[in-house]
Design a protein around this motif. Structure first.
Motif, PDB file in Angstrom:
ATOM      1  N   GLU A   4      -1.086 -14.391   3.420  1.00 18.48           N
ATOM      2  CA  GLU A   4      -2.725 -12.861   3.075  1.00 18.48           C
ATOM      3  C   GLU A   4      -3.564 -14.020   2.703  1.00 18.48           C
ATOM      4  O   GLU A   4      -3.290 -14.365   2.025  1.00 18.48           O
ATOM      5  N   LEU A   5      -4.850 -12.818   3.483  1.00 25.98           N
ATOM      6  CA  LEU A   5      -5.608 -13.480   2.798  1.00 25.98           C
ATOM      7  C   LEU A   5      -6.234 -12.586   1.811  1.00 25.98           C
ATOM      8  O   LEU A   5      -6.329 -11.517   2.219  1.00 25.98           O
ATOM      9  N   THR A   6      -6.081 -12.938   0.508  1.00 24.20           N
ATOM     10  CA  THR A   6      -6.167 -12.472  -0.768  1.00 24.20           C
ATOM     11  C   THR A   6      -8.065 -12.737  -0.584  1.00 24.20           C
ATOM     12  O   THR A   6      -8.551 -13.704  -0.587  1.00 24.20           O
ATOM     13  N   LYS A   7      -8.376 -12.075  -1.964  1.00 27.03           N
ATOM     14  CA  LYS A   7      -9.792 -12.352  -2.553  1.00 27.03           C
ATOM     15  C   LYS A   7      -9.175 -13.931  -3.049  1.00 27.03           C
ATOM     16  O   LYS A   7     -10.833 -14.441  -2.953  1.00 27.03           O
ATOM     17  N   ASP A   8      -8.603 -14.090  -3.457  1.00 27.99           N
ATOM     18  CA  ASP A   8      -8.774 -15.906  -4.293  1.00 27.99           C
ATOM     19  C   ASP A   8      -8.852 -16.569  -3.399  1.00 27.99           C
ATOM     20  O   ASP A   8      -9.303 -17.783  -3.314  1.00 27.99           O
ATOM     21  N   LEU A   9      -8.757 -16.513  -1.593  1.00 32.90           N
ATOM     22  CA  LEU A   9      -8.926 -17.449  -0.640  1.00 32.90           C
ATOM     23  C   LEU A   9      -9.595 -16.805   0.064  1.00 32.90           C
ATOM     24  O   LEU A   9     -10.452 -17.717   0.917  1.00 32.90           O
ATOM     25  N   GLU A  10     -10.004 -15.199  -0.176  1.00 31.23           N
ATOM     26  CA  GLU A  10     -12.047 -15.576   0.497  1.00 31.23           C
ATOM     27  C   GLU A  10     -13.193 -16.235   0.218  1.00 31.23           C
ATOM     28  O   GLU A  10     -13.300 -17.043  -0.529  1.00 31.23           O
ATOM     29  N   VAL A 115      -3.279 -23.722   2.494  1.00 30.05           N
ATOM     30  CA  VAL A 115      -3.445 -22.641   1.734  1.00 30.05           C
ATOM     31  C   VAL A 115      -4.300 -23.015   0.535  1.00 30.05           C
ATOM     32  O   VAL A 115      -5.156 -22.368   0.383  1.00 30.05           O
ATOM     33  N   ASN A 116      -3.818 -24.048   0.119  1.00 31.09           N
ATOM     34  CA  ASN A 116      -4.473 -25.191  -1.037  1.00 31.09           C
ATOM     35  C   ASN A 116      -5.738 -25.315  -1.069  1.00 31.09           C
ATOM     36  O   ASN A 116      -6.819 -25.534  -1.763  1.00 31.09           O
ATOM     37  N   HIS A 117      -6.330 -26.006   0.419  1.00 28.07           N
ATOM     38  CA  HIS A 117      -7.842 -26.516   1.196  1.00 28.07           C
ATOM     39  C   HIS A 117      -8.574 -25.083   1.000  1.00 28.07           C
ATOM     40  O   HIS A 117      -9.096 -25.492   0.313  1.00 28.07           O
TER      41      HIS A 117
END
Length: 132
Positions: A4-10, A115-117
């Motif tokens: 899921e697109l969490t805040k740390d991925l936005e 995800v890391n990218h």
């Protein structure tokens, strides 16, 4: 594992973030099919959507980078091309009977790479584009 697109991925860019949500939805759909032990035929719509959507999303990201004058476009594009190539290899290797544990592991590792990218490189793109 669900993605899921969490805040740390936005990234802060509405277009990129919405497309990342769609990518994760497609990944989750494919993984759900894999975990249910469904054969390749049942997984095919999810595979087709995911590979097409990755192509579309990466093209959008590259266009946004070009329009915004993002200075690290070249290495970002190289990552995209290598990622698409490897994703196609992984999904084309899933046998008709369904994925093996090794297939699932390979797919999960490749998704983790994306995800890391997103967490590192795409966030840089988003921050740069916000300044424009």
């Amino acid at each position: 594992m669900r993605y899921e697109l969490t805040k740390d991925l936005e990234t802060g860019n509405a277009i990129i973030d919405q497309e990342h949500k769609e990518l994760f939805r497609a990944v989750n759909q494919l993984l759900d099919s894999c975990h249910k032990g469904q054969g390749r035929a049942a997984m095919e719509p999810a595979i087709r959507f995911l590979t097409n959507y990755v192509d579309q999303h990466f093209t959008h990201e590259e266009q946004l980078q070009q329009m915004g004058g993002y200075p690290n476009r070249a290495p970002h594009k190289v990552f995209h091309e290598e990622y698409k190539k490897k994703l196609k290899q992984i999904v084309s290797g899933i046998p008709a009977a369904g994925p093996s544990v090794a297939d699932l592991s390979s797919l999960n590792m490749h998704i983790a790479l994306l995800v890391n990218h997103i967490r590192s490189e795409d966030k840089k793109v988003g921050a740069f584009l916000k300044q424009k």
